[in-house]
Design an enzyme around this catalytic site. Structure first.
Site, PDB file in Angstrom:
ATOM      1  N   GLU A 236     -34.854   7.378   4.396  1.00  0.00           N
ATOM      2  CA  GLU A 236     -35.097   7.339   2.960  1.00  0.00           C
ATOM      3  C   GLU A 236     -33.949   7.974   2.193  1.00  0.00           C
ATOM      4  O   GLU A 236     -33.185   8.781   2.734  1.00  0.00           O
ATOM      5  CB  GLU A 236     -36.388   8.101   2.610  1.00  0.00           C
ATOM      6  N   HIS A 271     -37.220  22.992   5.846  1.00  0.00           N
ATOM      7  CA  HIS A 271     -38.186  21.953   5.493  1.00  0.00           C
ATOM      8  C   HIS A 271     -39.625  22.411   5.661  1.00  0.00           C
ATOM      9  O   HIS A 271     -40.539  21.590   5.721  1.00  0.00           O
ATOM     10  CB  HIS A 271     -37.956  20.676   6.311  1.00  0.00           C
ATOM     11  N   ARG A 329     -55.848  15.939   6.571  1.00  0.00           N
ATOM     12  CA  ARG A 329     -56.472  17.155   7.110  1.00  0.00           C
ATOM     13  C   ARG A 329     -56.512  18.200   6.003  1.00  0.00           C
ATOM     14  O   ARG A 329     -56.009  17.973   4.894  1.00  0.00           O
ATOM     15  CB  ARG A 329     -55.645  17.700   8.277  1.00  0.00           C
TER      16      ARG A 329
END
Length: 714
Positions: A236, A271, A329
């Site tokens: 991306e 990250h 979740r």
């Protein structure tokens, strides 16, 4: 949705008498029919999330079953559970990821449902399908939704069909290296390689130039295979100044779906999130509503049920947002949503899993105030945030209250293991405004004290006090952007801090001497005196400390009135404190009055170090050891050492190889993440000490260079 909700309604009727006419009346009413919750659930997880789920279960009268690996035998979640079962060795692949074993224990214990927490099996569609066949309820979304949203490529196509904006990129099936590199060139560098089934930053690599693409692709695939058993990736466009904004959604089996507002999780390292807040700063109410509505559209597109988080990446320049992924979740950071909405999302999960309607619909949900969550990690921010392991020798936490909440799975004496995520706890605060919540967070962080391993607490304190963060100017590159501010040199050593360390050691020595005399049943011993006076000794003690390369000398003089004169000598100055009053207030606490100021300070002795939790933060002083104890401990010239306990994942060199500075030599694996060890010099490898698959302790020599080359670099 209307008919589904009608099915959940129950009509009640009866008769009564009109008090005026005395004629009989027939009445009826409708109420939501609630199905009973489970009697017993198994929690297929560990650490703080297992403990968090157990607290809600206990509140609702639901019995809990814990599972644990050999490494977690004495863990807090095991102690909290009503029942606990061992599921295997420490590695998660042999314990917490063993679906067969967990299902067997669920049957054996009589658990009606399984709560997966986050991580491990929480987003495993195959596990959810197996539970359905076993007639055990999975407290989570349907397997079909997990499959659709678990694939980052498939989810992008679903979102496009649902009119949810997505980031430009390649999300297809062609995984040929050359093809992916060509797609990256079309998108334009920098690009982001992401594991198709990734999460938590695993399998994610930023590629700045075409020259780096192949090695980053290989690394991403390898990490993805280890974490998710799938090495497919997507490519991306990487936004240079993005924000990470996510929306908490919830849906039931009756067709209702809501959003519980947004969270900002932009401040990250490697990250991975470290400081989250709700709501997100700087957004208009119109933009908040648009984010929420798009998130609900995303959930409905896959017939979602339960708790989920729709993550968006937002361009900080124009506030345009794009779908990034959906986590199927309960998120790590769910408590900040609970704090601003006054909800219990674990209870919501249990209600929905039992077949009940959502506890609140969209019109009933309101947000109040502001909340922050700081993740307390065992890691070293000054060493690229590399994880640390070891015992929690001393832990002192802020007092929980209506505005301060602590989520943890560890207590003092527990061990942070190399096998699992290094998060120790989550510190969650709430205030009436962002300013108020941030003030509460800074105070709570100043009260959080840990000894035994490195933590990020001091870094979080610096971050929470940074002017740009206070102003709400957050982005995912925040830490890198303000790196100079985040990693400033330590402030000058405060002589009062050194005095407190010295007095703590002296007073401990006095207590030990007095106890020794008592144990010897010698009440007349001069060692029982509190004044410090000793036969054949001076009434002064000398101490030495080292702070990095700085030598500190201290003299503590005992006065007959029970006070102390303390002389602190550093390379730059000498400071004398007279008539100091001091006493121990506990094993690790000192009360002192220095120059009319009263201090209550935690002072912790750990081997040849003493830790002082002072006003300026945690100060660690080394206590020099005699030379005969340190012989042979010098660093071997020309060697490259492990920065942390780890497993050797890949060795890319051998003895005799000529290497250049910056060349990749070894890839280590720790806490489920890969770390590349690069050559610090141009040189020739003389030895490689470990093989692929071996476990290695911290600070062990991995590679040695030929001495001539090492000397040349020096």
């Amino acid at each position: 949705m209307l008919s589904a909700n009608r099915a959940a309604l129950r009509m009640r009727w009866g008769t009564s008498v009109n008090p005026i006419s005395m004629k009989p009346l027939r009445w009826y009413t409708t109420e939501i029919e609630r199905k009973p919750l489970f009697d017993k659930i198994l929690i297929a997880n560990r650490g703080e999330i297992a403990c968090r789920i157990m607290r809600t279960a206990k509140k609702l009268g639901i019995k809990t079953v814990a599972v644990f690996s050999d490494a977690d035998r004495n863990a807090l979640h095991v102690k909290m559970a009503d029942e606990a079962y061992n599921i295997g060795p420490a590695p998660s692949a042999e314990s917490y990821l063993k679906a067969d074993k967990i299902i067997e224990i669920a049957r054996k214990s009589g658990a009606q449902a399984i709560h997966p927490g986050y991580g491990f099996l929480s987003e495993n569609a195959g596990f959810a399908e197996r539970l359905a066949k076993e007639n055990i309820t999975f407290i989570g979304p349907p397997a079909s939704a997990m499959t659709s949203m678990g694939s980052k490529s498939e989810s992008k196509f679903i979102m496009q069909d649902a009119k949810v904006p997505v980031v430009p990129g390649y999300h297809g099936e062609n995984q040929d290296d050359a093809f992916l590199k060509a797609e990256a060139a079309k998108i334009g560098y920098p690009v982001l390689i992401k594991a198709v089934k990734g999460g938590g930053g695993k399998g994610m690599r930023i590629v700045e130039t075409p020259e780096d693409f192949e090695i980053m692709l290989e690394s991403s695939r390898r990490e993805a295979m280890k974490s998710f058993s799938d090495d497919k990736v997507l490519v991306e466009k990487y936004l240079v100044t993005p924000r990470h904004v996510e929306v908490q959604v919830f849906a039931d089996k009756l067709g209702n779906a809501v959003y519980l507002f947004e969270r900002d999780c932009s401040v990250q390292r490697r990250h991975q999130k470290i400081l989250e807040e709700a709501p997100a700063p700087g957004l208009s109410e119109e933009l908040r509503r648009e984010l929420g509505e798009k998130a609900v559209a995303a959930a409905k597109a896959v017939n979602y049920v339960g708790a989920g988080t729709v993550e968006f990446i937002m361009d900080n320049t124009d506030q345009k947002f794009y779908f990034m992924e959906m986590n199927t979740r309960l998120q790590v950071e769910h408590p900040i949503t609970e704090m601003i909405t006054n909800t219990d999302l674990v209870q919501w999960q249990l209600e929905v899993a039992a077949g009940n309607r959502l506890p609140q619909l969209q019109s009933e949900l309101k947000k109040t105030g502001w909340s922050f969550e700081a993740r307390i990690y065992a890691e070293n921010p000054n060493n690229n945030f590399l994880p640390d392991v070891g015992p929690l020798l001393y832990v002192n936490t802020p007092e929980p209250s209506n505005s301060v909440r602590l989520e943890t799975g560890f207590v003092q004496g527990d061990e942070i293991s190399v096998h699992y995520d290094p998060m120790i706890a989550k510190l969650v605060v709430h205030g009436e405004s962002r300013t108020a919540a941030l003030r509460i967070l800074r105070k709570a962080l100043s009260e959080y004290e840990v000894v035994g391993l490195n933590t990020n607490i001091e870094f979080l304190k610096t971050l929470a006090a940074h002017p740009a963060f206070i102003a709400g100017e957050v982005e995912t590159g925040f830490i890198k952007k303000y790196e100079t501010d985040m990693f400033k040199p330590a402030p000058p050593l405060d002589p009062a801090t050194v005095a407190q360390a010295s007095l703590s050691l002296v007073l401990r020595d006095l207590v030990a001497s007095k106890q020794a005399a008592v144990d010897a049943e010698d009440a007349t011993s001069p060692f029982t005196l509190d004044s410090g006076l000793r036969l054949n000794q001076l009434s002064e003690q000398s101490l030495s400390f080292k702070l990095e390369e700085q030598d500190v000398k201290v003299g503590v003089e005992f006065n007959r009135d029970g006070t102390y004169n303390v002389r602190v000598q550093t390379p730059s100055k000498t400071t004398v404190f007279s008539k100091v009053i001091a006493k121990l207030a506990g094993e690790n606490s000192l009360l002192a009055e220095i120059e009319n100021r009263r201090y209550k300070t935690s002072v912790v002795l750990e081997g040849d170090q003493i830790h002082v939790f002072a006003e300026e933060g945690k100060v660690t002083l080394d206590i020099p050891q005699p030379k005969f104890l340190t012989v042979g401990k010098e660093e071997k010239a020309g060697s490259l050492r492990t920065p942390m306990p780890c497993k050797i994942s890949q060795v890319m060199c051998k003895p005799g190889d000529k290497v250049t500075k910056g060349q990749n030599l070894i890839i280590l694996e720790a806490m489920k993440m890969e770390h590349v060890i690069k050559s610090p010099v141009d040189g020739v490898i003389s030895d490689v000490f470990f093989n692929v698959g071996e476990m290695v302790a911290e600070n062990k020599a991995l590679i040695a260079f030929e001495e001539a080359e090492a000397a040349k670099e020096a």
